[in-house]
Design a protein around this motif. Structure first.
Motif, PDB file in Angstrom:
ATOM      1  N   THR A  71       0.833  -1.211   0.000  1.00  0.00           N
ATOM      2  CA  THR A  71       0.000   0.000   0.000  1.00  0.00           C
ATOM      3  C   THR A  71       0.863   1.255   0.000  1.00  0.00           C
ATOM      4  O   THR A  71       0.603   2.215  -0.742  1.00  0.00           O
ATOM      5  CB  THR A  71      -0.932   0.006   1.222  1.00  0.00           C
ATOM      6  OG1 THR A  71      -1.773  -1.139   1.185  1.00  0.00           O
ATOM      7  CG2 THR A  71      -1.788   1.271   1.246  1.00  0.00           C
ATOM      8  N   ILE A 125      -6.781   2.247  -0.824  1.00  0.00           N
ATOM      9  CA  ILE A 125      -5.887   2.793  -1.842  1.00  0.00           C
ATOM     10  C   ILE A 125      -6.699   3.540  -2.890  1.00  0.00           C
ATOM     11  O   ILE A 125      -6.402   4.686  -3.238  1.00  0.00           O
ATOM     12  CB  ILE A 125      -5.064   1.670  -2.508  1.00  0.00           C
ATOM     13  CG1 ILE A 125      -4.207   0.949  -1.463  1.00  0.00           C
ATOM     14  CG2 ILE A 125      -4.184   2.223  -3.612  1.00  0.00           C
ATOM     15  CD1 ILE A 125      -3.474  -0.249  -2.003  1.00  0.00           C
ATOM     16  N   SER A 167      -8.334   6.738  -1.437  1.00  0.00           N
ATOM     17  CA  SER A 167      -7.339   7.787  -1.206  1.00  0.00           C
ATOM     18  C   SER A 167      -6.831   8.383  -2.513  1.00  0.00           C
ATOM     19  O   SER A 167      -6.684   9.607  -2.638  1.00  0.00           O
ATOM     20  CB  SER A 167      -6.164   7.226  -0.399  1.00  0.00           C
ATOM     21  OG  SER A 167      -6.594   6.727   0.846  1.00  0.00           O
ATOM     22  N   VAL A 168      -6.571   7.519  -3.491  1.00  0.00           N
ATOM     23  CA  VAL A 168      -6.109   8.003  -4.789  1.00  0.00           C
ATOM     24  C   VAL A 168      -7.182   8.851  -5.457  1.00  0.00           C
ATOM     25  O   VAL A 168      -6.906   9.914  -6.031  1.00  0.00           O
ATOM     26  CB  VAL A 168      -5.706   6.819  -5.693  1.00  0.00           C
ATOM     27  CG1 VAL A 168      -5.454   7.290  -7.126  1.00  0.00           C
ATOM     28  CG2 VAL A 168      -4.468   6.128  -5.143  1.00  0.00           C
ATOM     29  N   LEU A 209      -6.044  -5.024  -4.488  1.00  0.00           N
ATOM     30  CA  LEU A 209      -5.707  -3.781  -3.794  1.00  0.00           C
ATOM     31  C   LEU A 209      -6.767  -3.472  -2.749  1.00  0.00           C
ATOM     32  O   LEU A 209      -7.952  -3.653  -2.986  1.00  0.00           O
ATOM     33  CB  LEU A 209      -5.601  -2.618  -4.782  1.00  0.00           C
ATOM     34  CG  LEU A 209      -4.563  -2.760  -5.892  1.00  0.00           C
ATOM     35  CD1 LEU A 209      -4.562  -1.514  -6.742  1.00  0.00           C
ATOM     36  CD2 LEU A 209      -3.178  -3.009  -5.318  1.00  0.00           C
ATOM     37  N   SER A 258       0.779   3.857  -3.146  1.00  0.00           N
ATOM     38  CA  SER A 258       0.302   5.222  -2.916  1.00  0.00           C
ATOM     39  C   SER A 258       1.420   6.236  -3.151  1.00  0.00           C
ATOM     40  O   SER A 258       1.180   7.330  -3.682  1.00  0.00           O
ATOM     41  CB  SER A 258      -0.239   5.355  -1.485  1.00  0.00           C
ATOM     42  OG  SER A 258       0.765   5.059  -0.536  1.00  0.00           O
TER      43      SER A 258
END
Length: 440
Positions: free
Chosen positions: A317, A362, A365-366, A358, A321
């Protein structure tokens, strides 16, 4: 007579168990702002994992090794290709707070039953009622106690024998669906941080009914696919609820009154070991020390699969990220306007990435890093993130719940994914309808 190999294995396990206990203690000290050097938590847990590496089941070992290698590769690429500023001494810290919580939760086994004997189990509740009781128990208590509820109820069911597929699926779906509305769930903490202007009341109006539909869908689908007549379920009787409800009350007391600055996961990390010690101390310090020592030498090394998977997933992760952040920068936005259509596209993409391995955090947040949210868009984004988390963690082979089930009960995360595909497809339909109806 003990052989040198046996002595070597015993020493490794003892040292690894001590390091795991040290990692928990250091994490608790960090919560109190007393840790001498925060990355020491990760160092202790990773060193214990390396000592136990040869004892980890081969499939889990390959999976954890691949995750860690990919994470290191992505960090190296971000540093070399995009000149990302990486704090290399702290890269072992990914998911250490979750691992510390799991270690703390393991002390549940020291609460009560001082003689170590098994109590009579009585006649189990089976059939549709039992399975729905498992889902509802995990869901209601999981809204407060998060992942620890799965172990409380799962270990209770496992006393009758290895958990069956319907039991594992009920545990999985009962917890993951709590992400749709619980204000104490990790998912809510993430979206509140990413979209502080969100309106929780609107989330609750949509998320809670959707979670109840998830429970109805789960019990009906499981009863159609499996013969539940002999499948034991969790009883919602006062006796079975006494310990988890008591723990939930204590967690709420600390969360709202005693330590409001700490999150639920942090409170669970120190509270369960403290309760375990408090319930054993009346039998004397020597008795308590003996039980803690036995727990350290046997139970903690047995958590090697869970710990390896979570630490390796945390490294992956961090690598992903870091690379995405370095590659995209902060000048570009994915959508000019974040409406229902864009929300549906984002939800589907995050769930698809969860199926690929994933964690939804992730994707959420992305996505947030590529949006410029305003007004009602924050609430729509928050619901999209919560729904992605709820569906993605149920089906994602590397989600926290499936990694925990794999490490604790030996079921493959990919097997859980296959069994949850139909459920995830049905929930996706419901979520898309909810987004289109509420986002207009």
């Amino acid at each position: 007579m003990a052989t040198p190999d046996t002595l070597s294995t015993s020493f490794r396990h003892a040292l690894a168990g001590t390091l795991i206990l040290l990692g928990l203690a250091l994490q608790i000290l960090s919560l109190a702002k007393l840790a001498p050097y925060p990355p020491l938590v990760g160092y202790s847990l990773w060193l214990a994992t390396l000592l136990l590496w040869r004892d980890i089941p081969r499939r889990t070992r390959w999976q954890a090794g691949a995750l860690a290698a990919i994470g290191l590769g992505l960090l190296s690429l971000a540093s070399w290709r995009y000149a990302a500023d990486i704090a290399w001494p702290a890269i072992t810290s990914g998911n250490t707070y979750v691992v510390a919580m799991l270690v703390g939760v393991s002390f549940i086994g020291l609460i009560g039953n001082r003689s170590g004997s098994k109590r009579a189990l009585g006649r189990p509740i089976t059939g549709l009622r039992g399975t729905s009781g498992t889902w509802l128990g995990v869901h209601l208590l999981g809204t407060i106690l998060n992942l620890s509820t799965v172990f409380m109820i799962g270990d209770r069911l496992a006393r009758r024998g290895p958990l069956t597929t319907p039991q594992l699926l009920a545990l999985n779906r009962g917890l993951s669906s709590a992400a749709l509305w619980s204000p104490f769930f990790a998912s809510m903490g993430v979206v509140m941080t990413l979209a502080p202007a969100m309106d929780y009341s609107r989330i609750l109006v949509v998320g809670l009914p959707l979670a109840l539909l998830s429970g109805l869908l789960s019990t009906l689908e499981l009863s159609r696919r499996f013969d539940l007549s002999e499948v034991a379920g969790f009883s919602l009787s006062p006796g079975s609820l006494l310990m988890p409800v008591s723990m939930a009350v204590l967690v709420m007391l600390f969360h709202f009154q005693l330590t409001p600055e700490l999150g639920i996961v942090s409170i669970i990390t120190f509270l369960l070991p403290a309760v375990a010690l408090a319930t054993n101390l009346p039998a004397g310090p020597r008795w308590t020390l003996r039980r803690v020592r036995q727990h350290t030498l046997t139970r903690l090394p047995a958590m090697r699969g869970e710990i390896a998977l979570f630490l390796s997933a945390g490294l992956l992760t961090l690598g992903l990220s870091t690379l995405v952040s370095a590659a995209t920068g902060s000048e570009w936005t994915l959508f000019v306007h974040f409406g229902p259509v864009q929300a549906v596209m984002s939800f589907l993409a995050i769930v698809a990435s969860a199926v690929a391995g994933l964690h939804p955090i992730i994707g959420v947040s992305v996505l947030a890093s590529m949006l410029d949210l305003s007004g009602n868009e924050s609430t729509l984004f928050a619901f999209t993130g919560l729904a992605s988390w709820a569906v993605g963690t149920s089906v994602g082979p590397l989600s926290g719940i499936n990694l925990s089930l794999q490490g604790r009960y030996g079921v493959s995360g990919y097997r859980m994914m296959r069994h949850n595909l139909v459920y995830a497809a049905a929930m996706t339909t419901l979520v898309v309808a909810a987004i289109l109806l509420t986002g207009t």
